[in-house]
Design an enzyme around this catalytic site. Structure first.
Site, PDB file in Angstrom:
ATOM      1  N   TYR A  63       0.894  -1.182   0.039  1.00  0.00           N
ATOM      2  CA  TYR A  63      -0.089   0.009   0.130  1.00  0.00           C
ATOM      3  C   TYR A  63       0.851   1.317  -0.096  1.00  0.00           C
ATOM      4  CZ  TYR A  63      -4.936  -0.802   0.068  1.00  0.00           C
ATOM      5  OH  TYR A  63      -6.266  -1.262  -0.542  1.00  0.00           O
ATOM      6  N   GLU A  65      -0.791   4.696  -0.655  1.00  0.00           N
ATOM      7  CA  GLU A  65      -1.405   5.839  -1.004  1.00  0.00           C
ATOM      8  C   GLU A  65      -0.615   6.970  -0.573  1.00  0.00           C
ATOM      9  OE1 GLU A  65      -4.431   4.231   1.321  1.00  0.00           O
ATOM     10  OE2 GLU A  65      -5.925   4.729  -0.065  1.00  0.00           O
ATOM     11  N   ASP A 209      -5.595  13.372 -25.674  1.00  0.00           N
ATOM     12  CA  ASP A 209      -5.340  11.955 -25.226  1.00  0.00           C
ATOM     13  C   ASP A 209      -4.763  11.196 -26.282  1.00  0.00           C
ATOM     14  OD1 ASP A 209      -6.208   9.119 -24.979  1.00  0.00           O
ATOM     15  OD2 ASP A 209      -8.309   9.686 -24.390  1.00  0.00           O
ATOM     16  N   THR A 235      -2.505   5.924 -22.477  1.00  0.00           N
ATOM     17  CA  THR A 235      -2.271   4.474 -21.767  1.00  0.00           C
ATOM     18  C   THR A 235      -0.870   4.180 -21.791  1.00  0.00           C
ATOM     19  OG1 THR A 235      -3.012   3.291 -23.843  1.00  0.00           O
ATOM     20  CG2 THR A 235      -4.606   3.726 -22.213  1.00  0.00           C
ATOM     21  N   LYS A 238      -0.642   0.441 -25.489  1.00  0.00           N
ATOM     22  CA  LYS A 238      -0.953   0.270 -27.029  1.00  0.00           C
ATOM     23  C   LYS A 238       0.441   0.308 -27.629  1.00  0.00           C
ATOM     24  CE  LYS A 238      -5.797   1.890 -26.258  1.00  0.00           C
ATOM     25  NZ  LYS A 238      -5.908   2.598 -24.935  1.00  0.00           N
ATOM     26  N   ARG A 244      -0.740  -2.803 -18.965  1.00  0.00           N
ATOM     27  CA  ARG A 244      -1.986  -2.202 -19.148  1.00  0.00           C
ATOM     28  C   ARG A 244      -2.082  -1.242 -17.983  1.00  0.00           C
ATOM     29  NH1 ARG A 244      -6.246  -3.314 -21.911  1.00  0.00           N
ATOM     30  NH2 ARG A 244      -4.899  -5.063 -22.857  1.00  0.00           N
TER      31      ARG A 244
HETATM   32  N1  DSN Z   1     -10.750   0.528 -25.618  1.00  0.00           N
HETATM   33  C1  DSN Z   1      -9.501   1.370 -26.379  1.00  0.00           C
HETATM   34  C2  DSN Z   1      -9.342   1.036 -27.601  1.00  0.00           C
HETATM   35  O1  DSN Z   1      -9.618   0.020 -28.221  1.00  0.00           O
HETATM   36  O2  DSN Z   1      -9.125   1.952 -28.324  1.00  0.00           O
HETATM   37  C3  DSN Z   1      -9.518   2.712 -25.894  1.00  0.00           C
HETATM   38  O3  DSN Z   1      -9.801   2.509 -24.577  1.00  0.00           O
END
Ligand code: DSN
Length: 430
Positions: A63, A65, A209, A235, A238, A244
């Site tokens: 933990y 926080e 984003d 994120t 990707k 993730r």
């Molecule tokens: N779910 C993602 C995508 O497939 O682009 C975006 O969050």
């Protein structure tokens, strides 16, 4: 259910395959599924073995926080160093003034920015989901659409690309507190510099984003939104090819608001194992080898688009500037759903997606979104992607039988093995 290790002492040293053979078997099956098909979902990737190690590491027990140096728990001296490294590397990699690496995912990264600078009911302007945006950019059934007054810009019918004059006109009407650029199904460059001019003209803050294309930004293959935006969210799983998870970059003036919005505003204990994995992912993303990978991601996406077009299929905007290719099936008999299912039968995994001005509902859709990051990660080059596109064309033309198409996909999978040498989840580890 019979468990091989039933005493406390045995459980303390038993591996997953012994304690939970059902889950171990499913993990093994998922590994084989990933190995035995061609992954074309644009938002997915196969992370590095080193990142997988970090994700399965002992900070999951901790933990923490708060933030480094200001925690609500003892014993945080090591995880403080982990988070400092992750923050520092994120700033260095993207040239940002401040980084918050605690968001559990992209949705939480976006939420942290909204909570930091918006009040419920504030107006926000973002790309419509139907035109390539994202559900956290104001979909009515999402927290973003419920809490804030989202308005949307779209793409032009002629070019299928963002028309910046139109965005400016809409921004002047809407007078948003925040403009959001970027999305999850937009194949072209997000011109954050143009969005900055628009935001300045209407006195709005600007957020990008970049979840989809952050790997390309890190490699210098997509213009960085960071110099132009108050906030950049992403994120890490990707194109960036990490765990993730999510993160926020922002200007120093917004740093404490973003940090407080994330914790205590929204999240509790950070996932320190994921933060360790993000640190490793940022370190990898600084290397020449990572840049080489991203160059291949781009080259493969171009070949995919060009071969689909040569095969008689429409690709939205006529190509791509990124890793993402939108197959537009409106001139064909195929729906996005039927095409997705057909490709899956041929061992190609993709997802149906609406195209702008789609007359079909999202569950059916008229497009299929494709991407090059995952297959490129297992070593696919331009020749391999030419063959992938050719399998897609032949499968949609129904000019070859399923067995033959599947066999062609499996040849590619065998030629480019995923996680070679990784023995899976079936052996006892202690
Ligand atoms: N779910 C993602 C995508 O497939 O682009 C975006 O969050």
């Amino acid at each position: 259910m019979a468990v091989a290790h039933e005493t406390f002492e045995e459980l303390r040293t038993a591996g997953l395959a012994d304690v939970d053979p059902e889950i171990a078997e499913l993990l093994g099956r998922e590994l084989e599924r990933q190995r035995g098909q061609i992954e074309l979902i644009a938002s997915e990737n196969f992370t590095w073995p080193s990142v997988l190690e970090a994700v399965g590491s002992v900070p999951t027990n901790k933990y923490a926080e708060g933030y480094p140096g200001k925690r609500y728990y003892g014993g945080c001296e090591v995880v403080d160093e982990i988070e400092e490294l992750a923050r520092g590397r994120a700033k260095e990699l993207f040239g940002a003034e401040h980084a918050n690496v605690q968001p559990h995912a992209g949705a939480q990264a976006n939420m942290a920015v909204y909570f930091a600078v918006l009040n419920p009911g504030d107006r926000v302007l973002a790309l419509s989901l139907n035109h390539g945006g994202h559900l956290t950019h104001g979909l009515k059934v999402n927290f973003s659409g419920k809490l804030y007054d989202f308005h949307h810009y779209g793409v032009s019918r002629e070019t299928m690309q963002v028309d910046y004059d139109d965005v400016l006109a809409t921004a002047k009407e809407v007078r948003p507190a925040l403009i959001v650029c970027g999305g999850s199904a937009y194949p072209r460059t997000v011109e954050a510099d143009k969005f900055r001019e628009i935001a300045d003209e209407v006195g709005a803050l600007l957020m990008c984003d970049m979840a989809h294309f952050s790997g390309l930004v890190a490699a210098g293959l997509h213009p960085s939104p960071v110099p132009h935006c108050d906030f950049v969210t992403s994120t890490s799983h990707k194109t960036l090819a990490g765990p993730r998870a999510g993160f926020v970059l922002c200007r120093e003036e917004h740093a404490s608001k973003v940090d407080r919005a994330n914790f205590p505003g929204m999240q509790g204990g950070p996932l320190m194992h994921a933060i360790a994995a993000k640190a490793a992912c940022f370190r990898i993303a600084m290397t020449d080898a990572f840049r080489d990978y991203q160059v291949q991601v781009r080259a493969n996406a171009d070949v995919l688009a060009a071969t689909l077009i040569a095969g008689g299929y429409d690709v939205l905007t006529g190509g791509t500037d990124t890793h993402l290719v939108q197959l537009d099936l409106r001139r064909t008999e195929w729906t996005g759903l039927a095409a997705q299912e057909r490709l899956e039968e041929c061992k190609l995994t993709a997802n149906r997606n609406t195209v702008p001005f789609d007359e079909r509902p999202p569950m059916v859709a008229s497009g299929v979104r494709l991407g090059s990051p995952a297959a490129t990660m297992r070593g696919f080059d331009e020749d391999d992607f030419r063959e992938v596109a050719s399998i897609i064309v032949d499968s949609l033309n129904e000019s070859s039988g399923l067995e033959e198409l599947r066999a062609r996909a499996l040849v590619l999978c065998e030629k480019r093995p995923l996680y070679p040498g990784f023995r899976g989840y079936t052996s006892y580890i202690s």
